[in-house]
Write an enzyme that holds these catalytic residues in place. Sequence first.
Site, mmCIF file in Angstrom:
data_model
loop_
_atom_site.group_PDB
_atom_site.id
_atom_site.type_symbol
_atom_site.label_atom_id
_atom_site.label_comp_id
_atom_site.label_asym_id
_atom_site.label_seq_id
_atom_site.Cartn_x
_atom_site.Cartn_y
_atom_site.Cartn_z
ATOM 1 N N LYS A 1 0.869 -1.190 0.000
ATOM 2 C CA LYS A 1 0.000 0.000 0.000
ATOM 3 C C LYS A 1 0.895 1.225 0.000
ATOM 4 O O LYS A 1 2.041 1.154 0.473
ATOM 5 C CB LYS A 1 -0.864 0.017 1.271
ATOM 6 C CG LYS A 1 -2.109 0.877 1.143
ATOM 7 C CD LYS A 1 -3.213 0.097 0.464
ATOM 8 C CE LYS A 1 -4.392 0.969 0.109
ATOM 9 N NZ LYS A 1 -5.528 0.153 -0.344
ATOM 10 N N ASP B 1 -7.000 4.240 -4.571
ATOM 11 C CA ASP B 1 -7.676 4.080 -3.278
ATOM 12 C C ASP B 1 -8.303 5.457 -3.020
ATOM 13 O O ASP B 1 -8.548 6.209 -3.977
ATOM 14 C CB ASP B 1 -6.668 3.671 -2.176
ATOM 15 C CG ASP B 1 -7.352 3.182 -0.901
ATOM 16 O OD1 ASP B 1 -7.770 2.022 -0.846
ATOM 17 O OD2 ASP B 1 -7.504 3.985 0.053
HETATM 18 P P1 NDP Z 1 -12.967 7.594 -3.044
HETATM 19 O O1 NDP Z 1 -11.925 8.617 -2.784
HETATM 20 O O2 NDP Z 1 -13.438 7.392 -4.414
HETATM 21 O O3 NDP Z 1 -14.242 7.848 -2.121
HETATM 22 C C1 NDP Z 1 -14.130 7.914 -0.744
HETATM 23 C C2 NDP Z 1 -15.482 8.287 -0.177
HETATM 24 O O4 NDP Z 1 -15.428 8.164 1.242
HETATM 25 C C3 NDP Z 1 -15.876 9.721 -0.472
HETATM 26 O O5 NDP Z 1 -17.265 9.833 -0.534
HETATM 27 C C4 NDP Z 1 -15.315 10.441 0.754
HETATM 28 O O6 NDP Z 1 -15.935 11.681 1.054
HETATM 29 C C5 NDP Z 1 -15.612 9.447 1.849
HETATM 30 N N1 NDP Z 1 -14.644 9.618 2.933
HETATM 31 C C6 NDP Z 1 -13.297 9.550 2.850
HETATM 32 N N2 NDP Z 1 -12.737 9.804 4.052
HETATM 33 C C7 NDP Z 1 -13.770 10.034 4.888
HETATM 34 C C8 NDP Z 1 -13.855 10.353 6.265
HETATM 35 N N3 NDP Z 1 -12.739 10.479 7.006
HETATM 36 N N4 NDP Z 1 -15.088 10.525 6.811
HETATM 37 C C9 NDP Z 1 -16.200 10.404 6.056
HETATM 38 N N5 NDP Z 1 -16.180 10.101 4.744
HETATM 39 C C10 NDP Z 1 -14.989 9.920 4.178
HETATM 40 O O7 NDP Z 1 -12.356 6.234 -2.446
HETATM 41 P P2 NDP Z 1 -12.807 4.745 -2.751
HETATM 42 O O8 NDP Z 1 -14.260 4.681 -2.999
HETATM 43 O O9 NDP Z 1 -11.883 4.174 -3.739
HETATM 44 O O10 NDP Z 1 -12.458 4.042 -1.356
HETATM 45 C C11 NDP Z 1 -13.408 3.917 -0.303
HETATM 46 C C12 NDP Z 1 -12.977 2.821 0.641
HETATM 47 O O11 NDP Z 1 -12.898 1.583 -0.071
HETATM 48 C C13 NDP Z 1 -11.608 2.994 1.288
HETATM 49 O O12 NDP Z 1 -11.632 2.415 2.570
HETATM 50 C C14 NDP Z 1 -10.694 2.158 0.391
HETATM 51 O O13 NDP Z 1 -9.536 1.749 1.081
HETATM 52 C C15 NDP Z 1 -11.612 0.996 0.100
HETATM 53 N N6 NDP Z 1 -11.318 0.204 -1.079
HETATM 54 C C16 NDP Z 1 -11.185 0.777 -2.300
HETATM 55 C C17 NDP Z 1 -10.953 -0.016 -3.405
HETATM 56 C C18 NDP Z 1 -10.889 0.545 -4.774
HETATM 57 O O14 NDP Z 1 -10.743 -0.239 -5.719
HETATM 58 N N7 NDP Z 1 -11.008 1.856 -4.967
HETATM 59 C C19 NDP Z 1 -10.759 -1.468 -3.284
HETATM 60 C C20 NDP Z 1 -10.999 -1.985 -1.958
HETATM 61 C C21 NDP Z 1 -11.245 -1.157 -0.903
HETATM 62 P P3 NDP Z 1 -15.177 13.049 0.681
HETATM 63 O O15 NDP Z 1 -15.194 13.114 -0.811
HETATM 64 O O16 NDP Z 1 -15.971 14.084 1.361
HETATM 65 O O17 NDP Z 1 -13.780 12.914 1.237
HETATM 66 O O1 2IT Z 2 -7.827 -1.700 -0.904
HETATM 67 C C1 2IT Z 2 -7.765 -2.169 -2.065
HETATM 68 O O2 2IT Z 2 -7.899 -3.375 -2.286
HETATM 69 C C2 2IT Z 2 -7.544 -1.238 -3.160
HETATM 70 N N1 2IT Z 2 -7.467 -0.032 -2.936
HETATM 71 C C3 2IT Z 2 -7.360 -1.758 -4.561
HETATM 72 C C4 2IT Z 2 -5.965 -2.272 -4.742
HETATM 73 C C5 2IT Z 2 -5.604 -2.678 -6.145
HETATM 74 O O3 2IT Z 2 -4.421 -2.976 -6.330
HETATM 75 O O4 2IT Z 2 -6.460 -2.705 -7.033
#
Ligand code: NDP
Ligand code: 2IT
Length: 446
Positions: A127, A167
Amino acid sequence: MTTAACSMNLNPLIDAVKPGPLYRSAIEEVAESVAPVIAENTSYQDARVFERLLIPDRVIRFRVEWVNDQGGVEVNFGWRIEHTNVLGPYKGGLRFHPSVTEDTLHFLAYEQCFKNALTGQPIGGGKGGSNFNPKGKSDNEVMRFCQAFMRELQRHIGPSVDVPAGDIGVGGREIGYLYGQYMKITKQRDGVLTGKPLGLGGLLGRSEATGYGTVTFAEAMLKHAGDTIDGKRVMISGSGNVALYAAELAMEKGGRVVTMSDSGGSVSFEKGMTSEQLRELIDFKEVQRGRLKDWSGKGVSYHPEARPWSLVDADVALPCATQHEVETDDAAALVDRGVKVVAEGANMPCTHSARTVFHMKGVLFGPGKAANAGGVATSCFEMHQNAAHDSWTKDRTMDKLTDVMLEIHEQCISNAPMVNGAVDYGVGADRGGFVKLADAIVAMGV
Ligand code: NDP
Ligand code: 2IT
């Protein structure tokens, strides 16, 4: 920590690496799950696999210096934690958010190793990220930051070495700028990042994969319990990549999405979000980069500074925003609101005590390691596509994603004990991932 874990004396091992609070909570969760597995296996004890998995292969930390639109010099931290490559190249996302510290990335890298093992794909865990805040930055500033970040990162990554992705705060735009800079510096167009824009070798379906995978996992949990997602009220937090596509598939499968959120507050939908509203929201969030407080629609209420969990009645909850967004009181509120199934789209959104509430109340709990593994699994398909100089169809990706999610569900079931009449998916996921990592570490020697 359970008696079994204490009898394996895992606490001193954890203390010895001096983990920060987030990393500690991630390790303790796993320790509790896997202590009985270690107790039964002398080769795991002799090879000290638990201990060896606590300390990353390496932590890379660097300075990122860039110039803002006013001509001023800005300085941020950059990190890449290469946790273990025992199952394949280091693989995991990059997070750009002001809250990012080394502790955040340690916990995410550790979780990633177990998740990636569960996918059955040949990928290790890592990460990275920065405390850079993309909010309020111009497109040119984001581009210059990404270029500066890659100036340092490029010397550490490679398609068989370390393959970063997105992420929080890192989506297609950022990956495009990062990859562009990598190509200019190295002359390689080898697919070293995943989640790339389509024209740069990206995979059709990668944007949808994490959210879709989470809904597929939640559906498998429901099916195993003799139920279906059709007609269920689904509470979702976040409105980023994972949340938006979780909403899309939940609605396609007949679910009614009743909440979404961002860091400013939540929206609730009186009768469930319509597909027209979802299309608008995807554009509003992904293209206009708007805030929920400025988004409105028929039957939509905005709740400033509120998390979704106590706002409306629901059957299923999909926390898809960030870590520790469901604390003890939130878990109790979810139970009061009627939720029977929780599947984590985010990484570790539920605290340990929130998970305990779910277990005590017989709520089915799908941990992020399993429930959000569809994103990284699909990243691995993107690696296959790039390595083979191929071009996958979206159907091929989606079919394989479904297979992987159902296979992960099976692994959880076969490794999980029952707690209060419910499958303990958390323990099942930890044990399933751990055994794969541990066997490979034993096989590798010292
Ligand atoms: P994005 O940046 O696309 O979206 C994040 C969302 O969460 C936004 O709506 C954001 O709001 C909100 N958010 C972030 N921080 C906070 C906080 N401290 N309090 C409240 N809301 C918050 O990220 P992703 O959708 O990619 O990721 C979301 C989660 O999923 C994370 O935990 C990530 O690690 C996990 N994840 C992502 C993957 C991926 O492929 N993208 C894969 C597996 C897991 P705002 O815009 O206001 O900050
Ligand atoms: O938390 C996760 O699994 C991710 N942010 C995606 C990682 C990846 O390599 O696609």
